[in-house]
Structure formats: structure tokens, C-alpha cells
Scaffold this motif. Sequence first.
Motif, PDB file in Angstrom:
ATOM      1  N   PRO A  35      20.496  32.888  43.395  1.00  0.00           N
ATOM      2  CA  PRO A  35      20.318  33.323  42.009  1.00  0.00           C
ATOM      3  C   PRO A  35      20.792  32.228  41.049  1.00  0.00           C
ATOM      4  CG  PRO A  35      21.339  35.071  43.297  1.00  0.00           C
ATOM      5  CD  PRO A  35      21.309  33.840  44.174  1.00  0.00           C
ATOM      6  N   ASP A  68      10.864  39.101  44.209  1.00  0.00           N
ATOM      7  CA  ASP A  68      11.806  40.146  43.809  1.00  0.00           C
ATOM      8  C   ASP A  68      11.085  41.302  43.122  1.00  0.00           C
ATOM      9  OD1 ASP A  68      14.008  38.855  44.855  1.00  0.00           O
ATOM     10  OD2 ASP A  68      14.583  37.939  42.955  1.00  0.00           O
ATOM     11  N   LEU A 110      27.211  38.490  40.753  1.00  0.00           N
ATOM     12  CA  LEU A 110      26.060  37.611  40.894  1.00  0.00           C
ATOM     13  C   LEU A 110      26.491  36.173  41.204  1.00  0.00           C
ATOM     14  CD1 LEU A 110      22.995  37.632  40.857  1.00  0.00           C
ATOM     15  CD2 LEU A 110      23.079  37.230  38.398  1.00  0.00           C
ATOM     16  N   ALA A 149      25.531  34.132  44.516  1.00  0.00           N
ATOM     17  CA  ALA A 149      24.882  32.822  44.421  1.00  0.00           C
ATOM     18  C   ALA A 149      25.643  31.785  45.245  1.00  0.00           C
ATOM     19  CB  ALA A 149      24.774  32.381  42.963  1.00  0.00           C
TER      20      ALA A 149
END
Length: 186
Positions: free
Chosen positions: A17, A45, A137, A141
Amino acid sequence: MAMRARPVPMLFLSGPPGVGKTTVAWEMFGRLVDSGHWPAFVDLDLLGACWPVPEDDPYNERMKARNLAAMWQNYRAAGARCVLAAGVIESRDRLALYAGAVPNAVPVLCRLRAGRQELAARIDRRGRERGADLDKLTRRAAHLSAQLERDDIEDFCVETDGRGVPEVARDAVKEWLRLAGDVGGP
């Protein structure tokens, strides 16, 4: 004698991400159109944005592949000759699942790479706009970036740190064309 079906070059842009998969894919799409190629673009996605997800498929990979197969029929009927797909590809098995959704696919996997600090900064900028759980997130990542680096399943890698989207897209298109040859056009 039966005619052999035309191969369908597919470029998968993968990475953690925040690395810029979708943004770079859109830039590549425009470059391919401008140079006379006939691409289709899918965001993996979004193809799996369906709830609930099966317990044995937490990222909805099978749904994504089924949707890709259905979309390819429509793209092909409209004249598309190659596919750009943006999404996280963590294994060659997942790559094969997606490639299997497109008859005669010739898949190439490109990993976009960014350093940990750059990923965190990009996620922070993006998260301010969307109100996302930035810590979660950012951890995902970093974990995924390390996993992809360790597993090294890509056909080629393009660095994104300190580079603009047009430059990254140019390099990715150039390498894909080198590996795939003709990616489709009139």
C-alpha cells in the motif's frame, strides 16, 4: 487447420500500500493508448470489493479472478489486446490465478518499490484525505514490502522513491515492452 488464439500480454503492477500501483497504472494506460496500443486496465482491489469474504479467502482472490474473467470478455469484445492490472500479488500461485482468468494470458509481474519512510509519508498524505487507520496501513505496508523483497517473485522491479509518476510509468512500460514484445494494437 484451427487458428491459434492471439496471446494476451498482461502486466501486473504489485507492491505494498502507498507505493503507487493504481496511479502508475493509469499513467501507463495513457501512454499505451497514446502509442497506439489497445490496453484494458483493472484495479484488482476493486474487483474484490464485496462483503462478506470467505474465511478461506480473506483477500477475496477468487472473486477478483472471476470478475477479471468476466471483465476481460467485455474488454476483448471492445477491442482491447493487453491488460494492465494493479494490485498486491504475493505469490506466483496468485499470479497464476489471475492470469488463468484471461485466455492465452502472458503474465509479467512488476513490483514497484519504495523505502519504508517514503511509504509511510505517502500513506500519511493519502490517509488525511480518507480518514484511514494510518498506523495499521503503515504497518501492513512495511510488512508486505519486506515480504515482497524477501520472496522476490517479480519479473522486474521499478524504484519509485524520489521519482515522479511519469518517470516510473515510462520505465515500467519500457521494460514490459522489452519482455513482452508486442502488447497489442491494430
